[in-house]
Design a protein around this motif. Structure first.
Motif, PDB file in Angstrom:
ATOM      1  N   ILE A 308       0.868  -1.189   0.000  1.00 29.62           N
ATOM      2  CA  ILE A 308       0.000   0.000   0.000  1.00 29.62           C
ATOM      3  C   ILE A 308       0.898   1.230   0.000  1.00 29.62           C
ATOM      4  N   PRO A 310       0.493   5.366  -0.548  1.00 26.60           N
ATOM      5  CA  PRO A 310      -0.385   6.517  -0.811  1.00 26.60           C
ATOM      6  C   PRO A 310       0.160   7.403  -1.937  1.00 26.60           C
ATOM      7  N   THR A 336      -3.368   1.934  -3.634  1.00 23.91           N
ATOM      8  CA  THR A 336      -3.230   3.326  -3.176  1.00 23.91           C
ATOM      9  C   THR A 336      -4.602   3.858  -2.806  1.00 23.91           C
ATOM     10  N   PRO A 337      -4.710   4.629  -1.715  1.00 27.74           N
ATOM     11  CA  PRO A 337      -6.007   5.207  -1.335  1.00 27.74           C
ATOM     12  C   PRO A 337      -6.462   6.228  -2.386  1.00 27.74           C
ATOM     13  N   SER A 338      -7.788   6.295  -2.602  1.00 27.84           N
ATOM     14  CA  SER A 338      -8.357   7.295  -3.499  1.00 27.84           C
ATOM     15  C   SER A 338      -9.600   7.895  -2.859  1.00 27.84           C
ATOM     16  N   THR A 342     -10.074   2.681  -3.389  1.00 26.71           N
ATOM     17  CA  THR A 342      -8.711   2.208  -3.637  1.00 26.71           C
ATOM     18  C   THR A 342      -8.462   2.041  -5.135  1.00 26.71           C
ATOM     19  N   SER A 378     -10.137   0.067  -9.948  1.00 28.13           N
ATOM     20  CA  SER A 378     -10.408   0.724  -8.668  1.00 28.13           C
ATOM     21  C   SER A 378     -11.611   0.059  -8.028  1.00 28.13           C
ATOM     22  N   GLU A 382     -11.517   0.207   1.278  1.00 30.68           N
ATOM     23  CA  GLU A 382     -10.250   0.785   1.717  1.00 30.68           C
ATOM     24  C   GLU A 382      -9.099  -0.153   1.340  1.00 30.68           C
ATOM     25  N   PRO A 383      -7.868   0.382   1.191  1.00 31.81           N
ATOM     26  CA  PRO A 383      -6.733  -0.462   0.811  1.00 31.81           C
ATOM     27  C   PRO A 383      -6.526  -1.663   1.728  1.00 31.81           C
ATOM     28  N   GLU A 384      -6.720  -1.469   3.042  1.00 32.38           N
ATOM     29  CA  GLU A 384      -6.521  -2.570   3.980  1.00 32.38           C
ATOM     30  C   GLU A 384      -7.547  -3.681   3.747  1.00 32.38           C
TER      31      GLU A 384
END
Length: 395
Positions: A308, A310, A336-338, A342, A378, A382-384
């Motif tokens: 991950i 950012p 990556t967070p968006s 993600t 996408s 969330e990425p996690e």
């Protein structure tokens, strides 16, 4: 039913009239209806010009709002929001158009005539499409015209406005029409109405126009694009041209403030900022490459590599995923967070990640795809959550 007399054809500046109802028909879908009058100041939609709007007032004082106007078989129908009992054949109806709306359309339509005529005389261009939209007038020509040519035509068209020449309306006989050279998009049966603007245009038209060209105020071409072998123009005239200039000035002032530059220096300031931005992009590219190398160095050969990071754009995600596949034959995932969840890129050296990508999209409201060895897209999680999903999958 008798034809409706068209008062607007004889006097486009006439705003009010009293007519008699020829017919009134309810509309069960809207709760309103439509009314035909023996004579009207309301222009019906046609020839690229929107219909007038305004009010009809019955003898008992009831005011009906006219939302649209159409012509059918020489009868002009006024769409109203309600149809009371007093709206019956023979009853009087006092008409009042929305003058601000009408005058705007007169400015736009007359400006279109001027510019179309100038383009025709300068380049032989035919106007093959015209529509007065809510923001701008759309004009389509049948041949391409260069930016320099459009600038010259715009200047020539505005010169006609400065000269304030009359806009003449005539109804020539068949013999007179046969000897006349004029523009027309289609063959017209019966009496032809000719609009003549000295030095600019002679055209068959049923619309409303200003009495003199000076009332158009200004013609401004906002945009031009290639379209079906010709050019599609977006233009504004009169009050719309003033609003466009005021909006442009406001944007210029805002840009100048952001760049700490005078209005005359904003272009130079933008070039400076662009050069700085380009230099930062190269620096950022190099730093990302170093980061991706470091992340790849931490991967155990044959193990999965889910990372991950950012702030990565789609290109960065792709580069990281590819770099990870150079360090392991396991599943590689760059996340990556968006704003909406993600951004992801899944890859595997010698593998096929399409089924996994499809499962991810279905489970986490995602969109994306690609080739067997690498897929990108996408999702809303969330990425996690994406990482957890990927680690639980059997492959």
């Amino acid at each position: 039913m008798q034809p409706t007399e068209k008062y607007y054809e004889h006097d486009a500046y006439r705003r009010e009239a009293v007519g008699h109802i020829l017919a009134a028909e309810p509309d069960s879908r809207t709760g309103g209806g439509r009314i035909a009058l023996d004579g009207t100041v309301f222009y019906p939609e046609g020839g690229g010009q929107p219909a007038d709007r305004g009010t009809l007032t019955l003898a008992d004082g009831t005011v009906l709002t006219v939302t649209d106007v159409h012509e059918q078989a020489d009868v002009i129908w006024h769409m109203v929001t309600s149809l009371p009992a007093g709206a019956v054949p023979g009853a009087e109806a006092a008409q009042a158009i929305d003058w601000a709306w009408r005058f705007d359309k007169m400015q736009q339509h007359t400006g279109e005539h001027i510019l179309s005529g100038i383009l025709h005389s300068m380049f032989g261009a035919e106007n093959v499409g015209f529509h007065i939209g809510s923001d701008a007038v759309r004009m389509d020509t049948n041949i391409p015209i260069s930016a320099e040519g459009l600038k010259a035509a715009e200047t020539a068209a505005n010169r006609i406005i400065w000269e304030n020449v009359p806009v003449n309306i005539t109804y020539p006989t068949r013999e007179e029409l046969a000897a006349l050279t004029y523009r027309s998009k289609k063959e017209i049966e019966g009496q032809v109405r000719i609009v003549t603007i000295p030095g600019a245009d002679v055209c068959a038209c049923c619309g409303t126009h200003t009495a003199f060209t000076g009332a158009v105020g200004q013609i401004k071409i906002l945009a031009a694009e290639n379209y079906k072998g010709g050019v599609r123009l977006s233009i504004v005239c009169g009050g719309r041209a003033l609003e466009a200039a005021q909006a442009m000035r406001a944007r210029q002032a805002e840009i100048g403030a952001l760049l700490s530059a005078k209005a005359s220096e904003t272009a130079n300031a933008v070039h400076r900022v662009y050069d700085e931005y380009t230099a930062l992009k190269f620096t950022h590219f190099g730093l990302c490459s170093q980061l991706f190398d470091a992340l790849a160095a931490q991967v155990t050969p044959g193990a999965d590599a889910i990372r991950i990071v950012p702030g990565l754009d789609p290109d960065g995600l792709h580069r990281l995923a590819v770099r990870l596949t150079e360090a392991t034959t396991g599943l590689c995932a760059a996340l990556t967070p968006s704003e909406k969840g993600t951004g992801y890129c899944l890859a595997q050296a010698g593998g096929d990640v399409r089924a996994l990508t499809k499962a991810l999209n279905a489970a986490l409201n995602g969109r994306g795809g690609g080739k067997p060895g690498i897929c990108q897209g996408s999702c809303a999680a969330e990425p996690e959550q994406v990482e957890e999903f990927l680690r639980k999958q059997d492959r």
